[in-house]
Design a protein around this motif. Structure first.
Motif, short mmCIF file in Angstrom:
data_model
loop_
_atom_site.label_atom_id
_atom_site.label_comp_id
_atom_site.label_asym_id
_atom_site.label_seq_id
_atom_site.Cartn_x
_atom_site.Cartn_y
_atom_site.Cartn_z
N LYS A 147 0.91 -1.24 -0.11
CA LYS A 147 0.12 0.16 0.41
C LYS A 147 0.93 1.43 0.09
O LYS A 147 1.02 1.14 0.54
CB LYS A 147 -0.78 0.22 1.18
CG LYS A 147 -1.80 1.15 1.31
CD LYS A 147 -2.64 0.66 3.05
CE LYS A 147 -3.62 2.62 2.91
NZ LYS A 147 -4.74 1.96 4.00
N PHE B 25 -4.58 6.79 -1.85
CA PHE B 25 -3.50 5.46 -1.86
C PHE B 25 -3.59 4.90 -2.43
O PHE B 25 -4.69 4.81 -3.33
CB PHE B 25 -3.89 4.20 -0.53
CG PHE B 25 -5.04 3.83 0.25
CD1 PHE B 25 -5.03 2.97 -0.61
CD2 PHE B 25 -5.88 4.98 0.95
CE1 PHE B 25 -6.83 2.71 -0.17
CE2 PHE B 25 -7.01 4.03 1.70
CZ PHE B 25 -7.61 3.50 0.57
N ALA C 248 -6.74 1.73 -7.72
CA ALA C 248 -5.93 3.33 -6.98
C ALA C 248 -7.51 4.37 -7.57
O ALA C 248 -8.28 3.89 -8.60
CB ALA C 248 -4.57 3.57 -8.13
N SER D 185 0.67 5.46 0.61
CA SER D 185 -0.10 6.13 0.69
C SER D 185 -0.09 7.71 0.50
O SER D 185 1.31 7.83 1.03
CB SER D 185 -0.58 6.05 2.18
OG SER D 185 -1.10 4.74 2.23
N TYR D 186 -0.43 8.77 0.34
CA TYR D 186 -0.29 10.18 0.29
C TYR D 186 -0.88 10.12 1.67
O TYR D 186 0.06 11.43 2.26
CB TYR D 186 -0.61 10.63 -0.91
CG TYR D 186 -0.42 12.17 -0.97
CD1 TYR D 186 0.28 12.81 -1.38
CD2 TYR D 186 -1.84 13.16 -0.82
CE1 TYR D 186 0.20 14.01 -1.60
CE2 TYR D 186 -1.63 14.46 -0.59
CZ TYR D 186 -0.47 14.89 -0.84
OH TYR D 186 -0.23 16.23 -1.70
N ASN D 187 -2.06 10.21 2.01
CA ASN D 187 -2.26 10.78 2.87
C ASN D 187 -3.57 9.23 3.84
O ASN D 187 -3.55 8.40 2.63
CB ASN D 187 -3.12 12.21 3.28
CG ASN D 187 -4.14 11.80 2.53
OD1 ASN D 187 -4.66 10.80 1.88
ND2 ASN D 187 -4.88 13.24 1.60
N ALA D 188 -4.20 9.81 4.83
CA ALA D 188 -5.32 8.62 5.02
C ALA D 188 -6.08 8.40 4.15
O ALA D 188 -6.85 7.11 4.52
CB ALA D 188 -5.92 8.61 6.56
N THR D 189 -6.52 8.51 3.58
CA THR D 189 -7.21 8.64 1.57
C THR D 189 -7.26 8.57 0.49
O THR D 189 -7.76 8.27 -0.15
CB THR D 189 -8.89 9.80 2.57
OG1 THR D 189 -8.14 10.62 1.67
CG2 THR D 189 -9.45 9.52 3.54
N THR E 149 -3.11 -0.13 -4.20
CA THR E 149 -2.92 -0.82 -3.44
C THR E 149 -2.38 -1.84 -4.21
O THR E 149 -2.63 -1.41 -5.73
CB THR E 149 -3.74 -1.88 -2.73
OG1 THR E 149 -5.34 -1.56 -3.48
CG2 THR E 149 -4.03 -0.30 -1.34
#
Length: 205
Positions: free
Chosen positions: A27, A35, A50, A29-33, A37
């Protein structure tokens, strides 16, 4: 381990990095939401997920096991897609091949009937040209040649019966002029030009 390999979820990694899991193995991730996989299932298929899609930058090529077979965006215009092949380009759908410009269908290769329609999604013959805008659909055959006394284009009708020679009265081809009958949605023939053999080839003129 002693071979300078890293294993996550596996005690005997056989590559520099191996991630073992039955769900997405990687995974980013750019931030929590936001990303992406990466995962491999028991079908041995790599799945990249994506939310924003997968982007290949302009002038970058996606190769297919050959340096001359690839897909890329045009160097000068990223909205133009280029498909390069070192040999043939084969299209093999289970149904039809459709060519669109914007939201309009322009060409259809009908897989079930082996017909081609230009301007129609249901060609009634091997090739049909149609224009619903009121303009005249034209077919041009042009020969551009600087030679003197040269010919224009040729439209050739052929009749072939493997293993059998032509015989008297064989029909070589028709050109029909038709108009539509709105009452029963059929086409009426106003005139026909027909080519027919007169005698057997090689014996009569």
């Amino acid at each position: 381990d002693s071979s300078e390999r890293v294993g996550i979820g596996v005690v005997d990694p056989d590559t520099t990095l191996e991630v073992f899991s039955t769900s997405a193995q990687l995974k980013l991730s750019y931030n929590a939401t936001v990303f992406a996989t990466f995962g491999v299932g028991d079908d041995q298929v790599l799945t990249i997920t994506a939310a924003g899609g997968i982007k290949i930058p302009q002038e970058q090529k996606l190769f297919f096991d050959s340096e001359h077979t690839y897909i890329m965006a045009d160097n000068n215009n990223p909205e133009i897609l280029e498909i390069h092949s070192d040999d043939d380009i084969k299209l093999q759908p289970d149904d039809d091949v459709l060519v669109y410009a914007g939201a309009s269908e322009y060409v259809r290769f009908d897989g079930s009937t082996q017909r081609v329609g230009i301007g129609t999604s249901a060609p009634s013959g091997t090739l049909e040209l149609r224009d619903d805008s009121g303009n005249t659909p034209n077919l041009y055959i042009t020969n551009i040649s600087p030679a003197a006394d040269d010919e224009g284009g040729n439209l050739i009708f052929r009749l072939s019966d493997p293993g059998t020679n032509l015989t008297t009265n064989d029909i070589l081809g028709d050109i029909s002029f038709q108009g539509r009958d709105q009452d029963d949605d059929s086409y009426l023939t106003g005139a026909t030009i027909r080519a027919r053999t007169d005698g057997a080839p090689g014996t009569d003129s």
